[in-house]
Design a protein around this motif. Structure first.
Motif, PDB file in Angstrom:
ATOM      1  N   CYS A 246       3.670   4.882   4.176  1.00 36.83           N
ATOM      2  CA  CYS A 246       3.593   2.797   4.167  1.00 36.83           C
ATOM      3  C   CYS A 246       4.421   3.003   5.757  1.00 36.83           C
ATOM      4  CB  CYS A 246       5.210   3.124   3.039  1.00 36.83           C
ATOM      5  SG  CYS A 246       5.301   1.233   2.833  1.00 36.83           S
ATOM      6  N   PRO A 378       4.379  -2.171   5.097  1.00 34.04           N
ATOM      7  CA  PRO A 378       5.588  -1.658   3.548  1.00 34.04           C
ATOM      8  C   PRO A 378       6.233  -3.770   3.368  1.00 34.04           C
ATOM      9  CG  PRO A 378       7.207  -1.547   5.809  1.00 34.04           C
ATOM     10  CD  PRO A 378       4.537  -1.368   6.498  1.00 34.04           C
ATOM     11  N   ARG A 397       7.963  -9.605  -0.928  1.00 34.67           N
ATOM     12  CA  ARG A 397       7.709  -8.357  -0.869  1.00 34.67           C
ATOM     13  C   ARG A 397       6.807  -7.766  -1.867  1.00 34.67           C
ATOM     14  NH1 ARG A 397      11.414  -4.494   2.020  1.00 34.67           N
ATOM     15  NH2 ARG A 397      11.794  -5.453   4.178  1.00 34.67           N
ATOM     16  N   HIS A 401       3.198  -5.927  -2.780  1.00 32.84           N
ATOM     17  CA  HIS A 401       3.125  -4.590  -3.357  1.00 32.84           C
ATOM     18  C   HIS A 401       2.416  -4.674  -4.893  1.00 32.84           C
ATOM     19  CE1 HIS A 401       4.133  -2.238  -0.171  1.00 32.84           C
ATOM     20  NE2 HIS A 401       5.066  -2.737  -0.394  1.00 32.84           N
ATOM     21  N   VAL A 417       7.619   7.232   3.471  1.00 32.94           N
ATOM     22  CA  VAL A 417       7.560   5.607   4.731  1.00 32.94           C
ATOM     23  C   VAL A 417       7.732   6.992   6.300  1.00 32.94           C
ATOM     24  CG1 VAL A 417       9.085   3.818   5.078  1.00 32.94           C
ATOM     25  CG2 VAL A 417       8.856   4.064   2.527  1.00 32.94           C
ATOM     26  N   VAL A 528       7.957   3.289  -2.650  1.00 31.46           N
ATOM     27  CA  VAL A 528       7.405   2.814  -1.530  1.00 31.46           C
ATOM     28  C   VAL A 528       8.313   0.909  -1.913  1.00 31.46           C
ATOM     29  CG1 VAL A 528       6.963   3.721  -0.158  1.00 31.46           C
ATOM     30  CG2 VAL A 528       5.442   2.720  -1.363  1.00 31.46           C
TER      31      VAL A 528
ATOM     32  N   THR B 345      15.632   6.228   7.098  1.00 31.94           N
ATOM     33  CA  THR B 345      14.162   6.581   5.945  1.00 31.94           C
ATOM     34  C   THR B 345      13.875   8.181   6.001  1.00 31.94           C
ATOM     35  OG1 THR B 345      12.767   6.660   7.575  1.00 31.94           O
ATOM     36  CG2 THR B 345      13.000   5.331   6.485  1.00 31.94           C
TER      37      THR B 345
END
Lengths: 535, 391
Positions: A246, A378, A397, A401, A417, A528, B345
């Motif tokens: 991702c 993302p 979002r 997804h 990610v 994610v 991250t």
């Protein structure tokens, strides 16, 4: 353009078979001649042996093919006649019936042209019956009498029991892969007849060309930065864990994915044969290709239909992308853009390693054991970082997804990610480890898995986890904490433990899984899809 | 006229009925109710005579006749008695401007709503009042800061005024409700008090009604139409003594609240954020324009005159945190340093700290369990540390 001649006369001239005057005079009884030639046809990716029976008898001249031929197969009578005539062989002006046994199986393709022609020549007395004994024939005929290659040579030859097989000359390498038969080649029908009559020696099989050097392909050393992406790729290859990448456009998701196949070990003989059968049936083996031993990479576009991905088709069943990826990698870029129905169709093959395709006329099973690598942005704007960093709302979002159904996301043991590498790493950074070095570790871990009785660590049964992947107290405490805080589900627990086994195997294979292995397994399994509410 | 049949109805019943008519905005309602007593206004509306008055017609431009006709038609189908009893059943009180039940802080406001609907404890408005506002798409940082501000201000006896929206609003009230014995919170919402919006905040909504006060200028049953929210924001600004903007994108709804607050000489304060965070763009711009910064509740309390300007508490907290960082093992500390105070991250932590992915993920797992960081999906973010082990 106006026709300058009467249409009817042209049609009459082209009419076939050429009408001959019926003779009332009784002719001496001629014996009925039947020639039987073994051959094969393709059913899915499996070969099916077919017996071509040619019957030539008195009667109104004609030529019929019976025994459930498909369109391409029925057209063979036109090709066979033209090929015979252009090879200087006589066409029997008698009643010819070709039966393809067993009649219950649908025969497809043009591979039966050659056996029909050979059977016809025997039945018509042009060839002695004993000259064709012990041989099977496969090949398509051109109108000029040339013998052409057909798709699916590997599975078809595999289905044949006769000691020798005659194949088109550029199929000899493919046909020889099975190794049970004496392979003879025919470039043209005329040359074949000369050999069968004993007038010419059998031509040598073209010497198997040295296998073309494996294309070097992209190397992992080219990937700068991307430490986590590289680690995830290595764990993915070593343990057979499906991987979801991702990241924003340009972050190197595709770059990583295309380097995965070369990290995988070459296919063992069973897998190689299965893969070769699929590629052969799909007509994707080029002349001179040997066994498919390199793990393939298939990357269908997100416009792919369900049938093209899974396999099927009504008249002509063909293996789909997931079967072409057997033993290798199926890379689905822009995972969220694939129709949900197409993605959900992946779930059963992912679970079972085969795909069963059933249609009204036939049903078949294709091999489909592949590593699934998905890539996705993302969020809808693509730039998405953490919550609040772009204007995509939580709702937008979540909708983006939602196409990735929970059950499918669950199949991805590794979800990372990746970000755009910074300029310093791109320009000045040291090159990464090479594919060869990583592949060595991958092979070692896969060997460990085989010693445990599974193909890869991803296949370790849940009930064996305690024995195969025991947890250290610290590792157990970490998992317990995650379970208690709700960031890990009971279902995810087993998956994390399998990944942790792979991580530990890569780090020297200690029998006990440590906290560092579990934490990396958890770190490589990020959600994610952002949860909806900040809490 | 159906509405006149029973007589004996209080003026509030007619005020509520007027507020429920179609195309009835705050200005029109004010025009009607400042011209006539509520019952008379309702009677005029029912006869279609409302727009005959110049002031009302002025509020109903560009088509006063059309608006009056619409009101007349709608009024014909309204049973004022039945509607009024619905307010009693819902526990919603109605206050007309100028009446004793009307909040005194609003009474003097130029744009005060003519009719105000309330549920809960009217005494909640007697405390000092601070509005905490911000974006619905807040970051973890914004959420945490809003929640902490709400809790600390409520604990200091300050009523937290907010809008019960997702994000910052909800976080502020969540914090205010979490303070044991804290001041009751005040919420000003855009929809009718029986229409919970957003539905995800149903329990928060109920808790505010229970422990504090819910206000709205929309009658029962009013949908959360988009025009109601900027209008709501002026009430929020009028009620508060200080408006704190926690996080807001450049063109966010907080702009309305801030404009309304500045127009009323209310103090606007802003929570500083990363200059790279789009969610902090507006508060950072406010700071650049000279608004005082809010680092924690202490800054707000000082602005309210509730606390002497002392930073002792803050200094002690900083010292404690620094000492605790010293106790971390080198890898864990490297990971914490690499994290900074913005979400990152695993990949970013690895490339900044030069730790191996395994070591970095182990460090992050430890930091999370010890309360240093919070994880949201793939992103880890440093938070103000709480007691270890508390999720």
């Amino acid at each position: 353009m106006a026709l300058s001649y009467p249409v009817g006369s042209v049609r009459a001239a082209l009419e076939w078979p050429v009408p001959v005057a019926l003779q009332k005079v009784p002719r001496p009884e001629e014996p009925v001649v039947i020639a039987t030639v073994p051959s094969a046809t393709l059913l899915g990716v499996e070969g099916q042996s077919v017996s071509v029976e040619v019957h030539v008898s008195q009667g109104l001249p004609g030529f019929n093919v019976v025994g459930l031929p498909d369109a391409a197969c029925r057209e063979s009578r036109d090709r066979v006649r033209a090929a015979l005539l252009s090879s200087g062989l006589p066409w029997p002006l008698r009643r010819v019936t070709v039966n393809l046994a067993p009649t219950s199986v649908r025969k497809g393709g043009a591979g039966l042209d050659l056996p029909i022609a050979v059977g016809l020549l025997v039945a018509a007395g042009e060839l002695p019956a004993e000259s064709i004994a012990g041989s099977a024939y496969l090949g398509e005929l051109g109108l000029d009498g040339s013998v052409r290659r057909v798709a699916g040579m590997v599975p078809m030859v595999e289905a044949l029991d006769s000691p020798a097989v005659v194949v088109p000359s550029d199929c000899s390498a493919e046909a020889a892969l099975i190794g049970r038969h004496r392979i003879r080649v025919a470039a043209t029908l005329g040359a074949l007849v000369a050999c069968l009559r004993g007038e010419a020696p059998w031509p040598d099989c073209p010497a198997p060309q040295p296998a073309p050097p494996v294309p070097m392909g992209p190397d992992l050393a080219d990937v700068r930065g991307q430490h986590v992406g590289r680690t995830a790729l290595e764990v993915c290859a070593a343990g057979g864990h499906h991987l979801l990448l991702c990241g924003p456009p340009g972050s190197g998701k595709t770059m990583l994915a295309v380097r995965l196949p070369r990290l995988l070990p070459v296919l063992d003989r069973d897998d190689a044969l299965a893969a070769t059968r699929v590629h052969s049936a799909a007509g994707r083996l080029a002349s001179g290709d040997g066994l498919v031993v390199r793990p393939p990479l298939r990357a269908p576009h997100h416009g792919v239909s369900s049938v093209a991905l899974i396999g099927g088709g009504s008249a002509l069943m063909r293996p789909g992308e997931i079967s072409l990826a057997h033993g290798g990698v199926l890379f689905l870029d822009e995972l969220g853009e694939f129709p949900a129905s197409v993605l959900d169709a992946l779930r059963q093959p992912l679970e079972e390693g085969v795909v069963r395709v059933s249609r009204a006329k036939a049903s078949t099973t294709y091999p489909a054991r592949f590593l699934l690598v998905g890539a996705t942005n993302p969020c809808p704007c693509g730039e998405g970082g953490p919550r609040g960093s772009c204007r995509c709302s939580d709702g937008a979002r979540a909708r983006y997804h939602r196409r990735l159904s929970g059950p499918l996301l669950d199949r991805f043991d590794l979800r990372v990610v990746v970000g755009r590498p910074d300029a310093a790493a791109l320009l000045g950074g040291p090159p990464g480890e090479t594919t060869a070095d990583v592949a060595q570790r991958v092979a070692a871990v896969r060997e460990l898995a085989r010693e445990r009785g599974v193909r890869t660590n991803a296949e370790i049964p849940a009930e064996q986890l305690d024995a195969v992947a025991p947890l250290s107290p610290a590792a157990a405490a970490l998992l317990e904490y995650r379970l208690r805080t709700g960031s890990l589900s009971a279902r995810g627990l087993h998956r994390v433990r399998r990944v942790a086994r792979t991580v530990a195997d890569l780090a020297g294979a200690p029998p006990l899984i440590g906290e560092e292995h579990v934490s990396l397994a958890l770190g490589l399994r990020a959600e994610v899809v952002a949860s909806e509410v900040a809490a | 006229m159906i509405g006149d049949a029973g007589g004996e109805l209080p003026a509030e019943a007619y005020g509520a009925a007027l507020a429920g008519l179609p195309a009835m905005g705050p200005a029109r309602l004010v025009a009607l109710l400042s011209r006539w007593p509520a019952a008379d206004a309702w009677a005029r509306v029912g006869r279609g005579r409302a727009a005959a008055d110049a002031a009302v017609a002025g509020a109903c431009r560009p088509d006063p006749a059309g608006v009056a006709l619409g009101w007349k038609r709608a009024a014909a189908s309204v049973d004022v008695h039945a509607a009024w009893s619905a307010y009693g059943r819902a526990g919603v009180t109605v206050a007309l401007r100028g009446s004793s039940a009307y909040p005194s802080h609003l009474d003097n406001d130029q744009e005060a709503p003519a009719v105000l609907f309330a549920r809960g404890d009217p005494g909640a408005l007697e405390a000092r009042r601070v509005a905490i506002v911000g974006t619905r798409q807040c970051t973890r940082y914004g959420f945490d800061v809003a929640r902490d501000l709400g809790r600390e201000l409520a604990a200091a006896g300050v009523a937290v005024v907010s809008g019960l929206a997702l994000g910052v609003d909800g976080a502020a009230h969540t914090g205010a409700l979490a303070a044991p014995g804290g001041a009751p919170p005040v919420a000003v919402v855009g929809s009718g008090l029986d229409v919970v919006y957003p539905s995800r905040h149903a329990s928060l909504w109920a808790a505010v009604a229970e422990r504090g006060l819910l206000l709205s200028e929309a009658p029962l049953g009013a949908r959360p139409e988009s025009w109601r929210f900027p209008v709501r924001n002026r009430v929020l600004a009028a009620l508060a003594e200080v408006v704190v903007v926690v996080e807001s994108h450049v063109r966010g709804g907080s702009l309305h609240t801030v404009d309304a607050a500045i127009g009323r000489d209310r103090l606007v304060m802003a929570v500083p954020g990363s200059v790279r965070s789009p969610a902090s763009a507006f508060p950072n711009a406010l700071l650049a324009d000279g608004c005082p910064p809010v680092r924690d509740a202490l800054d707000v309390l000082v602005a309210l005159g509730l606390s002497a300007a002392t930073s002792g508490v803050r200094d002690r907290r900083v010292r404690e945190t620094a000492a605790a960082v010293e106790d971390l093992d080198p890898d864990t500390r490297a990971a914490l340093d690499a994290l900074g105070w913005e979400p990152a991250t695993l990949d970013e932590v690895v490339s900044r700290s030069r730790l191996e992915p395994g070591a970095a993920s182990l460090a992050l797992a430890r930091l999370e369990r010890e309360g240093w960081i919070r994880t949201d999906g793939a992103w880890s973010e440093r938070v103000v540390r709480r007691a270890p082990g508390r999720p």
